[in-house]
Design a protein around this motif. Structure first.
Motif, PDB file in Angstrom:
ATOM      1  N   LYS A  99       8.520  19.930  40.408  1.00  0.00           N
ATOM      2  CA  LYS A  99       9.944  20.055  40.744  1.00  0.00           C
ATOM      3  C   LYS A  99      10.118  20.868  42.028  1.00  0.00           C
ATOM      4  O   LYS A  99      10.924  20.510  42.893  1.00  0.00           O
ATOM      5  CB  LYS A  99      10.711  20.726  39.604  1.00  0.00           C
ATOM      6  N   GLN A 100       9.350  21.950  42.141  1.00  0.00           N
ATOM      7  CA  GLN A 100       9.429  22.778  43.348  1.00  0.00           C
ATOM      8  C   GLN A 100       9.016  21.977  44.582  1.00  0.00           C
ATOM      9  O   GLN A 100       9.637  22.078  45.632  1.00  0.00           O
ATOM     10  CB  GLN A 100       8.533  24.016  43.185  1.00  0.00           C
ATOM     11  N   PHE A 101       7.957  21.176  44.445  1.00  0.00           N
ATOM     12  CA  PHE A 101       7.510  20.345  45.559  1.00  0.00           C
ATOM     13  C   PHE A 101       8.615  19.399  46.009  1.00  0.00           C
ATOM     14  O   PHE A 101       8.914  19.302  47.201  1.00  0.00           O
ATOM     15  CB  PHE A 101       6.264  19.541  45.153  1.00  0.00           C
ATOM     16  N   TRP A 102       9.250  18.700  45.077  1.00  0.00           N
ATOM     17  CA  TRP A 102      10.291  17.743  45.437  1.00  0.00           C
ATOM     18  C   TRP A 102      11.541  18.442  45.967  1.00  0.00           C
ATOM     19  O   TRP A 102      12.247  17.898  46.811  1.00  0.00           O
ATOM     20  CB  TRP A 102      10.622  16.819  44.268  1.00  0.00           C
ATOM     21  N   LYS A 103      11.780  19.650  45.485  1.00  0.00           N
ATOM     22  CA  LYS A 103      12.907  20.424  46.024  1.00  0.00           C
ATOM     23  C   LYS A 103      12.649  20.739  47.506  1.00  0.00           C
ATOM     24  O   LYS A 103      13.550  20.620  48.341  1.00  0.00           O
ATOM     25  CB  LYS A 103      13.068  21.714  45.222  1.00  0.00           C
ATOM     26  N   LEU A 104      11.415  21.147  47.818  1.00  0.00           N
ATOM     27  CA  LEU A 104      11.071  21.425  49.218  1.00  0.00           C
ATOM     28  C   LEU A 104      11.129  20.154  50.063  1.00  0.00           C
ATOM     29  O   LEU A 104      11.571  20.182  51.221  1.00  0.00           O
ATOM     30  CB  LEU A 104       9.679  22.054  49.297  1.00  0.00           C
ATOM     31  N   GLU A 105      10.681  19.033  49.504  1.00  0.00           N
ATOM     32  CA  GLU A 105      10.754  17.755  50.230  1.00  0.00           C
ATOM     33  C   GLU A 105      12.200  17.385  50.529  1.00  0.00           C
ATOM     34  O   GLU A 105      12.529  16.950  51.631  1.00  0.00           O
ATOM     35  CB  GLU A 105      10.085  16.636  49.419  1.00  0.00           C
ATOM     36  N   ARG A 106      13.062  17.566  49.554  1.00  0.00           N
ATOM     37  CA  ARG A 106      14.503  17.274  49.767  1.00  0.00           C
ATOM     38  C   ARG A 106      15.077  18.169  50.852  1.00  0.00           C
ATOM     39  O   ARG A 106      15.865  17.729  51.686  1.00  0.00           O
ATOM     40  CB  ARG A 106      15.267  17.455  48.461  1.00  0.00           C
ATOM     41  N   ARG A 107      14.675  19.428  50.819  1.00  0.00           N
ATOM     42  CA  ARG A 107      15.156  20.365  51.835  1.00  0.00           C
ATOM     43  C   ARG A 107      14.716  19.908  53.226  1.00  0.00           C
ATOM     44  O   ARG A 107      15.494  19.955  54.172  1.00  0.00           O
ATOM     45  CB  ARG A 107      14.616  21.762  51.525  1.00  0.00           C
ATOM     46  N   ASP A 108      13.478  19.442  53.337  1.00  0.00           N
ATOM     47  CA  ASP A 108      12.993  18.932  54.631  1.00  0.00           C
ATOM     48  C   ASP A 108      13.792  17.709  55.089  1.00  0.00           C
ATOM     49  O   ASP A 108      14.126  17.582  56.269  1.00  0.00           O
ATOM     50  CB  ASP A 108      11.515  18.565  54.541  1.00  0.00           C
ATOM     51  N   VAL A 109      14.101  16.839  54.153  1.00  0.00           N
ATOM     52  CA  VAL A 109      14.890  15.648  54.493  1.00  0.00           C
ATOM     53  C   VAL A 109      16.264  16.060  54.985  1.00  0.00           C
ATOM     54  O   VAL A 109      16.755  15.554  56.012  1.00  0.00           O
ATOM     55  CB  VAL A 109      14.995  14.694  53.282  1.00  0.00           C
ATOM     56  N   ILE A 110      16.888  16.987  54.284  1.00  0.00           N
ATOM     57  CA  ILE A 110      18.229  17.434  54.676  1.00  0.00           C
ATOM     58  C   ILE A 110      18.180  18.089  56.051  1.00  0.00           C
ATOM     59  O   ILE A 110      19.035  17.826  56.907  1.00  0.00           O
ATOM     60  CB  ILE A 110      18.807  18.392  53.612  1.00  0.00           C
ATOM     61  N   ARG A 111      17.195  18.923  56.283  1.00  0.00           N
ATOM     62  CA  ARG A 111      17.065  19.567  57.600  1.00  0.00           C
ATOM     63  C   ARG A 111      16.889  18.521  58.700  1.00  0.00           C
ATOM     64  O   ARG A 111      17.510  18.605  59.755  1.00  0.00           O
ATOM     65  CB  ARG A 111      15.859  20.496  57.620  1.00  0.00           C
ATOM     66  N   ARG A 112      16.021  17.590  58.435  1.00  0.00           N
ATOM     67  CA  ARG A 112      15.761  16.560  59.450  1.00  0.00           C
ATOM     68  C   ARG A 112      17.028  15.759  59.744  1.00  0.00           C
ATOM     69  O   ARG A 112      17.305  15.420  60.883  1.00  0.00           O
ATOM     70  CB  ARG A 112      14.635  15.649  58.953  1.00  0.00           C
ATOM     71  N   ARG A 113      17.803  15.479  58.707  1.00  0.00           N
ATOM     72  CA  ARG A 113      19.030  14.696  58.896  1.00  0.00           C
ATOM     73  C   ARG A 113      20.134  15.495  59.580  1.00  0.00           C
ATOM     74  O   ARG A 113      20.858  14.973  60.419  1.00  0.00           O
ATOM     75  CB  ARG A 113      19.551  14.194  57.544  1.00  0.00           C
ATOM     76  N   LEU A 114      20.255  16.748  59.212  1.00  0.00           N
ATOM     77  CA  LEU A 114      21.342  17.552  59.768  1.00  0.00           C
ATOM     78  C   LEU A 114      21.051  18.050  61.184  1.00  0.00           C
ATOM     79  O   LEU A 114      21.958  18.149  61.998  1.00  0.00           O
ATOM     80  CB  LEU A 114      21.624  18.758  58.867  1.00  0.00           C
ATOM     81  N   PHE A 115      19.815  18.369  61.452  1.00  0.00           N
ATOM     82  CA  PHE A 115      19.479  19.009  62.720  1.00  0.00           C
ATOM     83  C   PHE A 115      18.495  18.145  63.496  1.00  0.00           C
ATOM     84  O   PHE A 115      17.374  18.543  63.783  1.00  0.00           O
ATOM     85  CB  PHE A 115      18.900  20.401  62.479  1.00  0.00           C
ATOM     86  N   ARG A 116      18.894  16.968  63.835  1.00  0.00           N
ATOM     87  CA  ARG A 116      18.012  16.048  64.574  1.00  0.00           C
ATOM     88  C   ARG A 116      17.855  16.493  66.011  1.00  0.00           C
ATOM     89  O   ARG A 116      18.784  16.452  66.799  1.00  0.00           O
ATOM     90  CB  ARG A 116      18.589  14.638  64.563  1.00  0.00           C
ATOM     91  N   ASP A 117      16.669  16.955  66.345  1.00  0.00           N
ATOM     92  CA  ASP A 117      16.299  17.341  67.714  1.00  0.00           C
ATOM     93  C   ASP A 117      17.309  18.268  68.386  1.00  0.00           C
ATOM     94  O   ASP A 117      17.488  18.231  69.595  1.00  0.00           O
ATOM     95  CB  ASP A 117      16.101  16.092  68.595  1.00  0.00           C
ATOM     96  N   ASP A 118      17.979  19.086  67.600  1.00  0.00           N
ATOM     97  CA  ASP A 118      18.932  20.031  68.182  1.00  0.00           C
ATOM     98  C   ASP A 118      18.291  21.381  68.436  1.00  0.00           C
ATOM     99  O   ASP A 118      18.948  22.305  68.878  1.00  0.00           O
ATOM    100  CB  ASP A 118      20.139  20.223  67.252  1.00  0.00           C
TER     101      ASP A 118
END
Length: 128
Positions: free
Chosen positions: A99-118
């Motif tokens: 669960k912790q692994f997938w939580k971190l993966e989701r966080r990475d996805v959200i970061r990548r989506r919200l902060f694209r090359d900014d």
């Protein structure tokens, strides 16, 4: 002075045959003419070949550009698909570590989506 016999003769005189020197000169002038035509033809064919090669290279470059665009599109689609699978993963039946692994993966996805090359974000709300 013309002789009387040459004026009164009913037999037509044949033209004098071309001598050896004249024949040689004539042959050499034809040869140089043919040689120049030969070189002109080679130059023309070389120019045509260069033009064809340039068009072929342009076509290859265009194909490579299109192929690169297609690869980039497929790469982005694969990332989108992977991100979607990560976000929709059901963690209710998983161990706490998974669960912790997938939580971190989701966080990475959200970061990548919200902060694209900014660049780096100054918000720290995702780390909570």
């Amino acid at each position: 002075m013309d002789s009387l016999m040459s004026q009164d003769s009913p037999i037509q005189k044949e033209p004098r045959p071309i001598g050896r020197k004249a024949t040689k000169v004539k042959r050499e002038s034809n040869s140089s003419s043919n040689t120049s035509k030969f070189w002109e033809e080679i130059a023309r064919q070389s120019a045509m070949r260069i033009e064809i090669d340039m068009k072929t290279q342009e076509d290859k470059r265009a194909i490579q550009v299109e192929y690169a665009k297609e690869r980039e599109y497929v790469r982005k689609e694969n990332i989108e698909k992977k991100d979607w699978e990560t976000m929709t993963m059901d963690t209710s039946h998983m161990s706490p570590e998974t669960k912790q692994f997938w939580k971190l993966e989701r966080r990475d996805v959200i970061r990548r989506r919200l902060f694209r090359d900014d660049g780096p974000s100054k918000t720290d709300w995702l780390n909570d």
